[in-house]
Design a protein around this motif. Structure first.
Motif, mmCIF file in Angstrom:
data_model
loop_
_atom_site.group_PDB
_atom_site.id
_atom_site.type_symbol
_atom_site.label_atom_id
_atom_site.label_comp_id
_atom_site.label_asym_id
_atom_site.label_seq_id
_atom_site.Cartn_x
_atom_site.Cartn_y
_atom_site.Cartn_z
ATOM 1 N N PRO A 22 0.996 -1.424 -0.038
ATOM 2 C CA PRO A 22 0.054 0.019 0.076
ATOM 3 C C PRO A 22 0.817 1.276 0.049
ATOM 4 N N LEU A 23 1.968 1.396 0.635
ATOM 5 C CA LEU A 23 2.899 2.245 0.680
ATOM 6 C C LEU A 23 3.459 2.566 -0.780
ATOM 7 N N MET A 227 -11.401 12.031 -0.370
ATOM 8 C CA MET A 227 -12.766 11.833 0.089
ATOM 9 C C MET A 227 -13.817 12.629 -0.550
ATOM 10 N N THR A 228 -13.496 13.878 -0.742
ATOM 11 C CA THR A 228 -14.328 15.084 -0.945
ATOM 12 C C THR A 228 -14.001 15.363 -2.549
ATOM 13 N N LEU A 229 -12.839 15.549 -3.025
ATOM 14 C CA LEU A 229 -12.333 15.948 -4.160
ATOM 15 C C LEU A 229 -12.286 14.746 -5.283
ATOM 16 N N LEU A 230 -11.916 13.686 -4.549
ATOM 17 C CA LEU A 230 -11.700 12.463 -5.372
ATOM 18 C C LEU A 230 -10.410 12.776 -6.382
ATOM 19 N N ASP A 231 -9.352 13.299 -5.863
ATOM 20 C CA ASP A 231 -8.178 13.778 -6.589
ATOM 21 C C ASP A 231 -7.004 13.016 -5.779
ATOM 22 N N PHE A 232 -6.900 11.703 -6.398
ATOM 23 C CA PHE A 232 -5.916 10.668 -5.679
ATOM 24 C C PHE A 232 -4.622 11.179 -6.245
ATOM 25 N N LYS A 233 -4.260 11.886 -7.370
ATOM 26 C CA LYS A 233 -2.876 12.371 -7.854
ATOM 27 C C LYS A 233 -2.328 13.282 -6.775
ATOM 28 N N MET A 234 -3.021 14.238 -6.560
ATOM 29 C CA MET A 234 -2.517 15.465 -5.497
ATOM 30 C C MET A 234 -2.711 14.670 -4.030
ATOM 31 N N GLY A 235 -3.715 13.902 -3.676
ATOM 32 C CA GLY A 235 -3.759 13.423 -2.367
ATOM 33 C C GLY A 235 -2.586 12.638 -2.100
ATOM 34 N N SER A 236 -2.104 11.843 -3.202
ATOM 35 C CA SER A 236 -1.008 10.619 -3.090
ATOM 36 C C SER A 236 0.286 11.565 -3.072
ATOM 37 N N ALA A 237 0.486 12.595 -3.826
ATOM 38 C CA ALA A 237 1.746 13.662 -3.799
ATOM 39 C C ALA A 237 1.923 14.138 -2.344
ATOM 40 N N LEU A 238 0.663 14.469 -1.817
ATOM 41 C CA LEU A 238 0.658 15.269 -0.180
ATOM 42 C C LEU A 238 1.190 14.020 0.526
ATOM 43 N N ALA A 239 0.733 12.799 0.428
ATOM 44 C CA ALA A 239 0.951 11.684 1.146
ATOM 45 C C ALA A 239 2.656 11.427 1.253
ATOM 46 N N VAL A 240 3.075 11.491 0.166
ATOM 47 C CA VAL A 240 4.502 11.337 -0.085
ATOM 48 C C VAL A 240 5.223 12.129 0.662
ATOM 49 N N ILE A 241 4.851 13.350 0.538
ATOM 50 C CA ILE A 241 5.317 14.477 1.679
ATOM 51 C C ILE A 241 5.254 14.291 2.999
ATOM 52 N N ILE A 391 -4.711 8.014 7.992
ATOM 53 C CA ILE A 391 -5.378 8.507 6.701
ATOM 54 C C ILE A 391 -4.444 8.014 5.346
ATOM 55 N N THR A 392 -2.956 8.098 5.720
ATOM 56 C CA THR A 392 -2.117 7.592 4.580
ATOM 57 C C THR A 392 -2.402 6.156 4.295
ATOM 58 N N LEU A 393 -2.531 5.235 5.247
ATOM 59 C CA LEU A 393 -2.550 4.094 5.225
ATOM 60 C C LEU A 393 -3.923 3.587 4.652
ATOM 61 N N GLY A 394 -5.005 4.282 4.959
ATOM 62 C CA GLY A 394 -6.383 4.090 4.294
ATOM 63 C C GLY A 394 -6.308 4.353 3.152
ATOM 64 N N LEU A 395 -5.361 5.510 2.344
ATOM 65 C CA LEU A 395 -5.216 5.881 0.971
ATOM 66 C C LEU A 395 -4.627 4.807 0.396
ATOM 67 N N GLY A 396 -3.522 3.943 0.888
ATOM 68 C CA GLY A 396 -2.768 3.040 0.426
ATOM 69 C C GLY A 396 -3.814 1.750 0.288
ATOM 70 N N TYR A 397 -4.560 1.448 1.314
ATOM 71 C CA TYR A 397 -5.244 0.409 0.902
ATOM 72 C C TYR A 397 -6.369 0.649 -0.065
ATOM 73 N N ILE A 398 -7.006 1.664 -0.318
ATOM 74 C CA ILE A 398 -7.924 2.136 -1.403
ATOM 75 C C ILE A 398 -7.131 1.931 -2.685
ATOM 76 N N GLY A 483 -9.686 7.610 11.264
ATOM 77 C CA GLY A 483 -9.368 7.961 10.067
ATOM 78 C C GLY A 483 -9.437 7.038 8.901
ATOM 79 N N ALA A 484 -8.570 5.763 8.953
ATOM 80 C CA ALA A 484 -8.583 4.564 8.132
ATOM 81 C C ALA A 484 -9.991 3.967 8.005
ATOM 82 N N THR A 485 -10.509 3.905 9.228
ATOM 83 C CA THR A 485 -11.852 2.842 9.223
ATOM 84 C C THR A 485 -12.685 3.942 8.406
ATOM 85 N N TYR A 486 -12.719 5.262 8.455
ATOM 86 C CA TYR A 486 -13.911 5.855 7.708
ATOM 87 C C TYR A 486 -13.317 5.972 6.289
#
Length: 538
Positions: A22-23, A227-241, A391-398, A483-486
């Protein structure tokens, strides 16, 4: 030894499948767009809004840590130096906030400092709610037990002869503390500060509920992007930081644990002295009373506010809110009943216990007993989950599991909870294993027992306290996780924390308080067992 090497594959396989893949999926999403690219990372860094959020996240974590130290260090001093009636009970009670769900902490502050809050009516509008002040205060509430326990654990083990020798040479008061005591406390202060900083840096529920969008942190920003904007690219980039920064901070914390563990394992125990009647009615007693009042106002009162609110209905004592919590008529927004939410939370909690204690026990024992090639690399790899956020873990699982049968099942939630809780279970087990003398198992082996039998008959019973503490802590973290549960749940897998969050979102504060009291009771009972056993987790 061959069997030992083989069993190491269990935690490694688990971590590769449910943490590293997931990471890597997040990293791939943030750096890939028909080929390797930095445009999403650069887009985040060049955007003034996201830069402000990154900077604010670090600033609030630093300020929260300083406030937590300011609040916790006097408590560590009092509990180390003095003995008084009810000391053990008070210390246990003051530590309860750490195992309280963060969403319940946020609810307590809403009830105290909201428009109709107790402190708002008493002192006027402090303009605390939906500001950085609320975030700092809630973080201090949540984390000051870490400082009290970690610092007092070392302070009690400082040899009093050092101070006596310095006093014989004329050192007194602050000079004695600054030149003799403080240098020996630095490992504990730094370790507790780094752990607090990491918790505040990765905090989600408190900034989300108390800060609002103006004071969003990286966690909240990632959540909104995904979860709101469904912008996985920008969300993932911020998660990397965020991952990069959190791993740096976790490296500093893990390094600080070496010195802290050495100080904590000293066999000397300082005997606290009883407060005299003259001290109690003098300046010292006044200062202790003032500190107790501050602690009560900002630490105990949020818990009491939630309990009080759950028992008040239209200005009268009533159990109406508890009735409404368990009535499907009043909570149709969940897609599940409250009983189902409680059942789910218990199921996820016990599933987390089984997986996290199994993985943590194998890892802790391997690092404690065996020397093998690549041990240091293995140590670093198994500790990396400590620097990941929910939240990062939840994104990785998605990203990693959205196209698999695992997605949107109860098992994926348990797996996420296990990764979140496992580092703390590992800490509890490894701490107790370090206290076991190696010559005990060596003696059993010399008498003909196999290494496996020596572990089962000698070391496992001695480590049972740490294993139980780790298991209970894993359970408490699982039922408190939001966070991850939601990000991963479907309506039929609603948990208590999600139900509380839903109640808050619909402005049903009485129902949220009633359900939070149930959550508080479960968490409180869990901690009382931990306190009874006496092993440390942090």
């Amino acid at each position: 030894m061959k069997w030992g090497k083989l069993i190491l594959l269990i935690p490694l396989t688990f971590l590769i499948l449910f943490f590293y893949i997931p990471l890597l999926s997040i990293i791939h999403e943030g750096f890939w767009d028909n080929g390797f690219t930095l445009k999403y990372i650069l887009s985040i860094l060049s955007n003034s809004y996201h830069r402000h959020i990154i900077l604010f996240t670090v600033e609030q974590a630093l300020a929260s840590t300083l406030l937590t130290l300011l609040l916790g260090l006097p408590g560590a001093y009092i509990f180390t130096k003095y003995d008084f009636p009810g000391k053990r009970i008070i210390k246990a009670f003051l530590t309860v906030p750490f195992v309280m769900p963060s969403i319940m902490v946020a609810l307590g502050f809403l009830l105290l400092f909201g428009k109709e809050g107790f402190f708002t009516r008493l002192f006027g509008n402090w303009e605390i709610l939906y500001s950085w002040k609320a975030i700092l205060m809630a973080h201090a509430f949540y984390n000051f037990p870490i400082v009290i326990r970690m610092v007092s654990a070392v302070w009690q083990r400082i040899n009093p002869h050092y101070e006596e020798m310095a006093m014989s040479l004329g050192a007194r008061g602050f000079t004695l503390f600054r030149k003799v005591t403080l240098p020996m406390l630095i490992p504990a202060i730094f370790a507790s500060a780094m752990l607090t900083f990491v918790f505040c840096f990765l905090s989600f529920s408190i900034p989300l509920i108390l800060g609002g969008y103006q004071y969003a942190t990286i966690e909240v920003d990632i959540f909104m992007l995904i979860m709101t904007l469904l912008d996985f690219k920008m969300g993932s980039a911020l998660a990397v930081i965020q991952i990069t920064l959190s791993f740096i901070f976790m490296y500093l914390y893990i390094k600080s644990l070496d010195e802290y563990s050495k100080a904590e394992e000293q066999k000397i125990f300082r005997k606290a002295r009883k407060l005299t009647l003259r001290e109690l009615v003098g300046i010292k007693g006044l200062l202790i009373s003032l500190y107790s009042l501050i602690v009560f106002m900002f630490i105990i009162s949020p818990l009491l506010a939630v309990i009080y609110d759950s028992l008040m209905y239209r200005g009268h004592l009533s159990l109406e809110w508890y009735h409404r919590v368990f009535s499907p008529r009043y909570n149709p927004i969940f897609g599940a009943t409250t009983l189902t939410a409680i059942k789910n939370s218990m199921l996820f909690g016990f599933g987390t216990i089984v997986l996290s204690t199994t993985i943590a026990l194998i890892v802790a024992y391997s690092l404690h007993r065996w020397n093998f090639k690549g041990k240091n690399i293995f140590d670093a790899l198994v500790m990396l989950p400590l620097g990941s956020s929910a939240i990062t873990l939840g994104l990785g699982y998605i990203k990693a599991f959205h196209a698999t049968p695992l997605y949107r099942t109860w098992l994926i939630i348990v797996l996420a909870h296990t990764i979140i809780a496992y580092p703390f279970v590992f800490r509890a087990i490894s701490a107790v294993l370090r206290k076991i003398k190696p010559n005990l198992s060596e003696a059993a082996i010399s008498l003909g027992a196999s290494e496996w039998k020596a572990f089962l008959r000698v070391e496992l019973p001695l480590a049972l306290g740490g294993i139980i503490v780790g298991a209970i802590f894993a359970f408490a973290m699982s039922i408190a996780e939001l966070g991850a549960t939601y990000m991963l749940y479907s309506p039929e897998y609603t948990t208590i924390t999600i139900a509380v969050y839903r109640f808050l979102g619909s402005r049903q504060f009485g129902s949220a308080s009633a359900l939070s009291v149930i959550l508080m009771a479960i968490s409180g009972i869990s901690f009382m067992i931990i306190e009874r056993i006496g092993e440390e987790v942090w």
